[in-house]
Each structure stands twice: as C-alpha cells, then as structure tokens.
Enzyme design. Sequence first.
Site, PDB file in Angstrom:
ATOM      1  N   GLY A 136       0.847  -1.194   0.000  1.00 37.70           N
ATOM      2  CA  GLY A 136       0.000   0.000   0.000  1.00 37.70           C
ATOM      3  C   GLY A 136       0.884   1.247   0.000  1.00 37.70           C
ATOM      4  N   GLY A 171       3.606   0.967   2.737  1.00 40.88           N
ATOM      5  CA  GLY A 171       4.531  -0.131   2.428  1.00 40.88           C
ATOM      6  C   GLY A 171       5.484   0.273   1.313  1.00 40.88           C
ATOM      7  N   SER A 177      -6.478   7.273   4.475  1.00 39.35           N
ATOM      8  CA  SER A 177      -6.398   5.890   3.991  1.00 39.35           C
ATOM      9  C   SER A 177      -7.804   5.299   3.833  1.00 39.35           C
ATOM     10  CB  SER A 177      -5.565   5.046   4.951  1.00 39.35           C
ATOM     11  OG  SER A 177      -6.077   5.130   6.260  1.00 39.35           O
ATOM     12  N   ASN A 200     -10.667   9.527   9.942  1.00 46.45           N
ATOM     13  CA  ASN A 200     -10.888   8.597   8.823  1.00 46.45           C
ATOM     14  C   ASN A 200     -12.357   8.406   8.440  1.00 46.45           C
ATOM     15  OD1 ASN A 200      -8.169   8.465   9.426  1.00 46.45           O
ATOM     16  ND2 ASN A 200      -7.963   6.358   8.760  1.00 46.45           N
ATOM     17  N   LYS A 232      -2.876   7.098  18.047  1.00 46.84           N
ATOM     18  CA  LYS A 232      -3.110   7.031  16.598  1.00 46.84           C
ATOM     19  C   LYS A 232      -4.547   6.588  16.317  1.00 46.84           C
ATOM     20  CE  LYS A 232      -1.815   7.289  12.284  1.00 46.84           C
ATOM     21  NZ  LYS A 232      -1.172   6.331  11.428  1.00 46.84           N
TER      22      LYS A 232
END
Length: 292
Positions: free
Chosen positions: A9, A12, A245, A183, A175
């Site tokens: 992703g 990554g 994300s 999100n 987080k």
Amino acid sequence: MKAAVIGPGAMGCLYAARLAHSGVKTWLVDHKQARADRLEKTGVVVEDRDGHTLLEHPVIAAHVPTGMDFVLVLVKAYSTPSLRLPPETPVLTLQNGLGNVETLCTMVGSARLMVGATTEAATLVSEGRVRHMASGVTSFGAWTSCSCAAVRESLINAGFKVELTESPGQLVWEKVAINAGINPLTALLNVPNGRLLQIMEIRQLMRDLVVEATKVASTEGYRFNQSLVEMTEAVCARTADNISSMLQDVRAGRQTEIDAISGEIMRRAQLASLPTPRTRVVYQLVRGLEGR
Ligand code: PAF
C-alpha cells in the site's frame, strides 16, 4: 542489513523504496501473485511534493523470506490474522487500528515485537506508485523486551524521523483516536483531511469522536499528556491535502479499516459499559458505504 516490508500500500511502498534506496536489502511482500508480478517489473516509485521521484526495485516476494534482520508490517488491520511470519525475526508493526498487537503476539511472541505508529502521509496514486504528501515521525518501542536499535538506525538512514517510546500501547491508542476522528468523516464526506477543520459542525463531530475514543482508552489505563483533540486537529492541518487511507479505500472499492478503528473502540467501550454513540453511528455509516 536485510528487511522485509509486508504490504504494497501507500506506506509499504514508501518505506520499502526508502529502505532499498539507503542500501538495506529490501523485500516487499505482496500475497497477491498477479500484482507481485507487475510490481517486479515496474518497481516502486515515490513522488514527493517538489516533483522529485525515487524509483527502486525491492525484491518482490509472496512470502517473508527467512533470515531477515527485521520485518515491517504495513498491511491493513483486517489482513493481520492471515500473515505468515518466520519465527525468530524481530517484527515492527506501524499499522492503524486496535487488535494488531494481540494478533502479532500470538504469531511471533511479545519479545520479538516492536509497536508504533507513523505520521508520514502518503497516497497510493496507482499500483506501486506513491505520492508522499507530508513528512512525519515514525515512533515505536519494544512491546516487551525486543531491542529497537537496529531498526531505528535503518529507518534513520532511510531518511525517516524516528522517535523511540517506552509506552507503545499509548502510541497505538493516540493514533487510533486520531484515526477515529479523521478517517470515517473524510470517507463519509469524500473530502481531504483539512476540510474537516473548515466546517464547524464537522469539526465538532470530529472532536466528539476523539473524546469518545480517549474515554475508552482511559478504561484501559491510558492517560495522555497532550489533548488528543488538539493532536487530531494538528494532524488535519499538517495533512490538509491528504486523502485519508479510509477514503482511499472507499474510492478504490476496498474494505476499510473501520472495524479495527471505530468497531474496536465500540467493542471495548461495551466491555466497560461506556456509551460511544457517535462512534457507533459513523461505524454504521462507513459499513453502509462499504456495502454499496
Ligand atoms: O489513515 C490515515 O490516512 C492517516 O493515519 C491519517 C493520520 C489520518 C492521515 O491521513
């Protein structure tokens, strides 16, 4: 130094490309064979905001090879249970969500686990191609007794700003609280992170979501020196142009991490008989988005 990064992703690809560029022999692990074959040919590209690009060819593999100095786990939270990790290898997770640590402990044991979070902001533009939107900090620490020195040095050499912590559990909750605010709302409203600060009603809802998460964290014994609401607003401002994300997942028609973020907050709240009404509603709405 040899490292495997699991998950191609946005994060990554960013970490794999930078590690490879710094001279670490790097494997990027992708369990999807067809995509792995394509990445093998194209390599991984990181574009920065000044228009510079970095092209690297980490070794693409379907499984984590043995003999790694460390493994960096950057798969989506829902994929953690299906990972296959070689025993004896130190593992660092920088994943979003709650529950990853518990799952990884059952796989490699707590003494080999390092846990952290990253505030790097990156968007996957296309397969193997990442736009690095904002630099951040990679913070992590040993879950119990794993030495963090080699991983810290490798990440610093690869150009990451690194901070070590004695309380990685706290970091995970920080987080998660930030993600629980940003999100779902960005995914539901289809807006970049910064927009959440500009609409007063939405900004208030984001604050309320973070407060609900913080209360649940406190039932697990976590106390925070800094206001998580202020931290969340600061992340929104710093990553104003970033597509979260979760919104990236929704736009691509992929499963989101809502279960490991809002879902897990709700479940833990229920155990403590704590109401989290706003978290429940955004959870239900994001589930609705996924089911369209
Ligand atoms: O999941 C994300 O997108 C990131 O964790 C964050 C901090 C919300 C920035 O976009």
